[in-house]
Every structure is written in C-alpha cells, then in structure tokens.
Design a protein around this motif. Structure first.
Motif, PDB file in Angstrom:
ATOM      1  N   ALA A   1      -5.804 -85.028  79.837  1.00  0.00           N
ATOM      2  CA  ALA A   1      -6.647 -86.170  78.902  1.00  0.00           C
ATOM      3  C   ALA A   1      -6.682 -87.578  79.691  1.00  0.00           C
ATOM      4  CB  ALA A   1      -5.592 -86.425  77.493  1.00  0.00           C
ATOM      5  N   LYS A   2      -5.583 -87.904  80.191  1.00  0.00           N
ATOM      6  CA  LYS A   2      -5.565 -89.101  81.193  1.00  0.00           C
ATOM      7  C   LYS A   2      -6.708 -89.015  82.231  1.00  0.00           C
ATOM      8  CE  LYS A   2      -2.892 -92.313  83.849  1.00  0.00           C
ATOM      9  NZ  LYS A   2      -1.484 -92.755  84.270  1.00  0.00           N
ATOM     10  N   ALA A   3      -7.010 -88.045  82.956  1.00  0.00           N
ATOM     11  CA  ALA A   3      -7.771 -87.881  84.074  1.00  0.00           C
ATOM     12  C   ALA A   3      -9.332 -87.788  83.367  1.00  0.00           C
ATOM     13  CB  ALA A   3      -7.676 -86.565  84.735  1.00  0.00           C
ATOM     14  N   ASN A   4      -9.484 -87.263  82.374  1.00  0.00           N
ATOM     15  CA  ASN A   4     -10.931 -87.041  81.674  1.00  0.00           C
ATOM     16  C   ASN A   4     -11.317 -88.148  80.810  1.00  0.00           C
ATOM     17  OD1 ASN A   4     -11.899 -84.132  82.679  1.00  0.00           O
ATOM     18  ND2 ASN A   4      -9.866 -84.102  82.317  1.00  0.00           N
ATOM     19  N   GLY A   5     -10.237 -89.325  80.631  1.00  0.00           N
ATOM     20  CA  GLY A   5     -10.663 -90.483  79.885  1.00  0.00           C
ATOM     21  C   GLY A   5     -10.616 -90.157  78.279  1.00  0.00           C
ATOM     22  N   HIS A   6      -9.861 -89.215  77.915  1.00  0.00           N
ATOM     23  CA  HIS A   6      -9.738 -88.752  76.469  1.00  0.00           C
ATOM     24  C   HIS A   6      -8.417 -89.499  75.774  1.00  0.00           C
ATOM     25  CE1 HIS A   6     -13.044 -86.013  76.950  1.00  0.00           C
ATOM     26  NE2 HIS A   6     -12.387 -85.334  77.663  1.00  0.00           N
ATOM     27  N   ASP A   7      -8.683 -89.622  74.449  1.00  0.00           N
ATOM     28  CA  ASP A   7      -7.449 -90.281  73.630  1.00  0.00           C
ATOM     29  C   ASP A   7      -6.707 -89.182  73.158  1.00  0.00           C
ATOM     30  OD1 ASP A   7      -5.791 -91.847  72.152  1.00  0.00           O
ATOM     31  OD2 ASP A   7      -7.558 -92.649  70.875  1.00  0.00           O
ATOM     32  N   LEU A   8      -5.562 -89.099  73.638  1.00  0.00           N
ATOM     33  CA  LEU A   8      -4.646 -88.068  73.119  1.00  0.00           C
ATOM     34  C   LEU A   8      -3.970 -88.518  71.759  1.00  0.00           C
ATOM     35  CD1 LEU A   8      -3.710 -85.004  73.312  1.00  0.00           C
ATOM     36  CD2 LEU A   8      -1.735 -85.863  74.823  1.00  0.00           C
ATOM     37  N   VAL A   9      -4.443 -88.369  70.674  1.00  0.00           N
ATOM     38  CA  VAL A   9      -4.035 -88.880  69.499  1.00  0.00           C
ATOM     39  C   VAL A   9      -2.317 -88.339  69.167  1.00  0.00           C
ATOM     40  CG1 VAL A   9      -4.188 -88.643  66.829  1.00  0.00           C
ATOM     41  CG2 VAL A   9      -6.233 -88.897  68.409  1.00  0.00           C
ATOM     42  N   THR A  10      -2.227 -87.206  69.298  1.00  0.00           N
ATOM     43  CA  THR A  10      -0.772 -86.569  68.987  1.00  0.00           C
ATOM     44  C   THR A  10      -0.744 -85.053  69.391  1.00  0.00           C
ATOM     45  OG1 THR A  10       1.020 -85.888  67.431  1.00  0.00           O
ATOM     46  CG2 THR A  10      -1.318 -85.336  66.803  1.00  0.00           C
ATOM     47  N   VAL A  11       0.618 -84.604  69.721  1.00  0.00           N
ATOM     48  CA  VAL A  11       0.445 -83.345  70.180  1.00  0.00           C
ATOM     49  C   VAL A  11       1.534 -82.422  69.216  1.00  0.00           C
ATOM     50  CG1 VAL A  11       1.645 -81.618  72.156  1.00  0.00           C
ATOM     51  CG2 VAL A  11       0.506 -83.966  72.711  1.00  0.00           C
ATOM     52  N   VAL A  12       1.150 -81.174  68.538  1.00  0.00           N
ATOM     53  CA  VAL A  12       1.765 -80.610  67.848  1.00  0.00           C
ATOM     54  C   VAL A  12       2.392 -79.416  68.526  1.00  0.00           C
ATOM     55  CG1 VAL A  12       1.630 -79.260  65.629  1.00  0.00           C
ATOM     56  CG2 VAL A  12       0.160 -81.251  65.981  1.00  0.00           C
ATOM     57  N   ALA A  13       3.632 -79.102  68.407  1.00  0.00           N
ATOM     58  CA  ALA A  13       4.481 -78.096  68.984  1.00  0.00           C
ATOM     59  C   ALA A  13       5.009 -77.434  67.881  1.00  0.00           C
ATOM     60  CB  ALA A  13       5.618 -78.909  69.798  1.00  0.00           C
ATOM     61  N   GLU A  14       4.998 -76.043  68.188  1.00  0.00           N
ATOM     62  CA  GLU A  14       5.781 -75.039  67.494  1.00  0.00           C
ATOM     63  C   GLU A  14       6.259 -73.814  68.552  1.00  0.00           C
ATOM     64  OE1 GLU A  14       3.662 -73.025  64.361  1.00  0.00           O
ATOM     65  OE2 GLU A  14       1.782 -72.853  65.602  1.00  0.00           O
ATOM     66  N   VAL A  15       7.119 -73.089  67.929  1.00  0.00           N
ATOM     67  CA  VAL A  15       7.720 -71.946  68.585  1.00  0.00           C
ATOM     68  C   VAL A  15       7.543 -70.840  67.684  1.00  0.00           C
ATOM     69  CG1 VAL A  15       9.864 -70.824  69.129  1.00  0.00           C
ATOM     70  CG2 VAL A  15       9.569 -73.332  69.686  1.00  0.00           C
ATOM     71  N   ALA A  16       6.435 -70.001  67.912  1.00  0.00           N
ATOM     72  CA  ALA A  16       5.893 -68.938  67.056  1.00  0.00           C
ATOM     73  C   ALA A  16       5.355 -67.739  67.844  1.00  0.00           C
ATOM     74  CB  ALA A  16       5.221 -69.224  66.028  1.00  0.00           C
ATOM     75  N   SER A  17       5.281 -66.499  67.476  1.00  0.00           N
ATOM     76  CA  SER A  17       4.590 -65.530  68.216  1.00  0.00           C
ATOM     77  C   SER A  17       3.145 -65.610  67.774  1.00  0.00           C
ATOM     78  CB  SER A  17       4.841 -64.043  67.953  1.00  0.00           C
ATOM     79  OG  SER A  17       4.320 -63.017  68.431  1.00  0.00           O
ATOM     80  N   ALA A  18       1.990 -65.508  68.503  1.00  0.00           N
ATOM     81  CA  ALA A  18       0.689 -65.453  68.476  1.00  0.00           C
ATOM     82  C   ALA A  18       0.219 -64.055  68.033  1.00  0.00           C
ATOM     83  CB  ALA A  18      -0.070 -65.578  69.697  1.00  0.00           C
ATOM     84  N   LYS A  19       1.177 -62.996  67.900  1.00  0.00           N
ATOM     85  CA  LYS A  19       0.782 -61.913  66.915  1.00  0.00           C
ATOM     86  C   LYS A  19       0.610 -61.920  65.641  1.00  0.00           C
ATOM     87  CE  LYS A  19       5.382 -59.855  66.757  1.00  0.00           C
ATOM     88  NZ  LYS A  19       6.290 -58.835  67.268  1.00  0.00           N
ATOM     89  N   THR A  20       1.291 -62.917  65.013  1.00  0.00           N
ATOM     90  CA  THR A  20       1.092 -63.500  63.631  1.00  0.00           C
ATOM     91  C   THR A  20       0.274 -64.542  63.299  1.00  0.00           C
ATOM     92  OG1 THR A  20       3.248 -64.016  63.651  1.00  0.00           O
ATOM     93  CG2 THR A  20       2.998 -61.833  62.806  1.00  0.00           C
TER      94      THR A  20
END
Length: 212
Positions: free
Chosen positions: A30-49
C-alpha cells in the motif's frame, strides 16, 4: 485508492505465511503504490468452508458500504481456494465495482487482461488445498498404523493415577498393572474396558519424572 486489507491463517496451521507477515506485505504494498490502507481484517479459518469466513464477509461489506474501493490480500489463496467460491467472489467484485488486489502476486481484478490468469490461479490454489488434505490424511493413517496416539489424551483420574504409582513402587510392572485394572473392570480414560500396558507405563514414567 482506499483499500481494506484481509489476512487469513488456516486453523491449526503451522505452515504458510503468518498473519503478521501477511499484514506487513500488505502495508508495504500500500505504501509503495500510494494507496490508503484503511484497516486490516484478520481471521483464523479454513478456506474450504467459505461461508464461515466471517472476517472476509466483514471486509467486503465495509467496501460495499463505501469505506474503500478494493480488498487487498497477500496472495489470492489467502482469500479463496475454491473454483466455485472464487468465481462468485470475482463476479461480486465486477457487479459491485470493487477490486480484488494481491500485494505479492500482482493480482488486480480491475485489469481485464488478468481474468484468465486469475482463474488459473484459483484452480491451482484449489488443487494445492486438495493435495494438502490428502497428505494430512495419509500422515494420520501412517501414524495410526505405527501405533501413535493421536489427539490430546484424556486425563486419568488422580486417585487412579496414584494407585498405579503405588502398585509400580511395590514392584508391579506396567503389564501386570494393566492386566489387574482390566480384570477389575476399571474403565480406561477413553471409556474402554481393556488397559494398554503403554498407558500404564506412561503414568509411571510421568510420575517418576515429577518425583525426581
């Protein structure tokens, strides 16, 4: 451009990129490309569901609400590893005017030239997930054949454990104690009727270590 970051780690995974590592990659991008990173959402879960990816739904809902214009992930496989789910995700982005971006793999659904390669990446991610699942099943099967006990063992009643230790101190072997408990009908920690000498030996060894 305002973007929302999304980082994911599979449950019980000791491999792959950590949440902090993914977050750092997104922040640097985001910094290198001049984008505004509003927030980062994190989760621990399997992509199979996919329907259980509450964090992903929250991130996309925030974008649709006007908080940002794109969802950025480290790599495509952090947000989907299913051909069907991936197709639905790309269609949602197209219909609702938001972009899915990859900090490391260069993904950008706003680029029509990437449509074919993106579908290929999703197919590869699904195949890799299938291979990981197969290797896990094969590994567990091999462990069982080799007599390894899997999962967290249930605790033995403290009074029974103390009795096993007393019998061992009087000279009884693990085999003899296991035979005695089986004959008396004492249930094992798993509720079975036959005691394994190895379970008894584990109890003796554990208490011997504590005593020493």
């Amino acid at each position: 451009m305002k973007v929302v970051g999304y980082v994911r780690l599979s449950k019980g995974s000791a491999n792959g990129h950590s949440l902090d590592g993914q977050r750092e990659s997104i922040q640097q991008w985001a910094k290198a490309n001049g984008h505004d990173l509003v927030t980062v959402v994190a989760e621990v879960a399997s992509a199979k569901t996919p329907h259980k990816l509450a964090g992903r739904r929250l991130a996309i809902a925030a974008i649709k609400a006007g908080m940002a214009e794109g969802l950025v992930v480290r790599d495509l496989d952090r947000v989907t590893r299913s051909i069907i789910d991936g197709a639905d995700l790309l269609e949602d982005a197209k219909l609702n005017g938001w972009r899915l971006l990859g900090a490391v793999d260069g993904l950008d659904t706003g680029d029509p030239e990437q449509e074919f390669s993106t579908n290929i990446k999703i197919a590869v991610a699904q195949e890799e997930r299938r291979k990981i699942a197969r290797r896990t099943r094969d590994g567990l099967a091999t462990a069982r054949r080799n007599g390894q006990r899997l999962g967290k063992p249930k605790q033995i009643d403290p009074d029974l454990e103390a009795r096993i230790v007393r019998l061992a101190r009087k000279g009884s072997s693990g085999y003899k104690i296991a035979q005695r408990l089986t004959a008396e009908g004492v249930p094992t920690p798993q509720g079975k009727t036959t005691w394994s000498p190895s379970v008894v030996r584990d109890v003796i060894a554990r208490n011997t270590k504590v005593a020493s």
